[in-house]
Design a protein around this motif. Structure first.
Motif, short mmCIF file in Angstrom:
data_model
loop_
_atom_site.label_atom_id
_atom_site.label_comp_id
_atom_site.label_asym_id
_atom_site.label_seq_id
_atom_site.Cartn_x
_atom_site.Cartn_y
_atom_site.Cartn_z
N SER A 5 0.84 -1.21 0.00
CA SER A 5 0.00 0.00 0.00
C SER A 5 0.87 1.25 0.00
O SER A 5 0.47 2.30 -0.54
N CYS A 46 1.81 1.99 -3.70
CA CYS A 46 0.65 2.55 -4.43
C CYS A 46 0.28 3.94 -3.92
O CYS A 46 0.08 4.88 -4.70
N ALA A 98 0.57 7.58 -5.81
CA ALA A 98 -0.73 8.21 -6.03
C ALA A 98 -0.76 9.63 -5.48
O ALA A 98 -1.19 10.57 -6.16
N LEU A 108 -4.07 4.57 -9.11
CA LEU A 108 -3.26 4.09 -7.99
C LEU A 108 -4.02 4.18 -6.66
O LEU A 108 -3.85 3.31 -5.80
N LEU A 151 -6.14 1.13 -6.51
CA LEU A 151 -5.34 -0.03 -6.11
C LEU A 151 -5.03 0.01 -4.62
O LEU A 151 -5.02 -1.03 -3.95
N PHE A 152 -4.77 1.20 -4.11
CA PHE A 152 -4.50 1.36 -2.68
C PHE A 152 -5.69 0.88 -1.84
O PHE A 152 -5.53 0.19 -0.83
#
Length: 304
Positions: free
Chosen positions: A67, A70, A74, A157, A160-161
């Motif tokens: 995390s 990402c 981000a 991103l 995805l996080f």
């Protein structure tokens, strides 16, 4: 209800933090602004550890580190986009994209289910984000292509996080975010050396293809560095960002990823309001309608 409270409060905190992050990036570059915010956020999370018990497991460390990659990229791209501006357009654009992937993942991969009006609320929330992002009036400031690209990739991103945060085991507390911040700090301050080199090139007159300095990632707005105010803004950003991340994690662990994804994507409302008050950026009628729809969607999600 608890998930909705976490989601809405987290979105408001996120939006305020992003505004400060964008302002800090204007003054000292997105790399340094994100790095300073990461250090401050780490101390905030250490403080939260005193009140939120958690257990460190290999899964906690792994998902926290992932995390961190990402999230760091981000936020870096988001702050760079906000530094380019206009905040009132680029922030909602990233938010809209960030909501798509987690919702699809939650429904089609993770198998989450909601009441029928819960799905309706997700649709209303998506429309709300679009309205908040849409500025048709001629008076509205038009975004630059580089800002659009940064905001779009940032949104992917962030999505995805959120998916990664959903993999964190129960009982981890805020430890995943602590490891997240370690990655954030490492990435950002590793880039400071490169930032200094590019700034040196800027001073020597080596500019971008358009003949202008690349101020969005490296130096302040219009090439003017302002470390004093930039650091103060980054300090506030770090506090808000860490708090928002904690609220997001709590919300995901108490409810559905699909619900939290849409609620978290409401964060541009805070950015837009602050941008309108501080920077005098125009808020359109559609953006106001979008905010109303967002609140309606949140109420429906609370009942689902």
């Amino acid at each position: 209800m608890l998930t909705v409270l976490f989601g809405l409060s987290g979105a408001l905190v996120f939006g305020s933090g992003d505004f400060l992050g964008g302002m800090a990036s204007k003054r000292m570059g997105a790399f340094l602004a994100t790095g300073v915010a990461g250090v401050v956020g780490l101390f905030v999370l250490f403080g939260l550890n005193l009140f939120v018990p958690g257990e460190v497991t290999p899964e906690t460390v792994f998902w926290g580190l992932i995390s961190g990659v990402c999230g760091s990229l981000a936020i870096l791209l988001l702050y760079a986009a906000l530094a380019i501006g206009p905040m009132s357009i680029l922030s909602p654009l990233g938010a809209l994209i960030s909501a798509i992937f987690p919702v699809l993942w939650a429904i089609f991969i993770a198998g989450e289910t909601l009441a029928w009006f819960g799905y309706l609320a997700l649709g209303i929330g998506a429309i709300a984000i679009v309205f908040v992002a849409f500025t048709p009036e001629k008076e509205a400031v038009k975004p630059r292509l580089r800002g659009i690209i940064f905001a779009s990739v940032s949104g992917i991103l962030i999505g995805l996080f959120l998916i990664v945060m959903d993999q964190v085991p129960q009982g981890a507390g805020v430890y995943p975010l602590v490891f997240n911040r370690f990655v954030n700090i490492t990435i950002m301050f590793s880039a400071v050396g490169g930032m200094a080199l590019i700034r040196w090139a800027h001073k020597r007159g080596y500019f971008g293809r358009d003949g202008k300095p690349r101020a969005d990632l490296v130096v302040g707005d219009k090439g003017v560095l302002d470390y004093k105010n930039g650091i103060l803004l980054a300090l506030g950003c770090g506090i808000l960002d860490a708090t928002g991340n904690a609220l997001l994690l709590f919300g995901i662990q108490t409810g559905n990823l699909s619900v939290m994804s849409v609620l978290t994507a409401m964060y541009p409302a805070g950015t837009i309001i602050l941008a309108a008050v501080v920077l005098r950026e125009k808020i359109t009628k559609l953006q106001l309608l979008g905010m109303v729809l967002a609140l309606a969607a949140a109420g429906m999600l609370a009942l689902s």
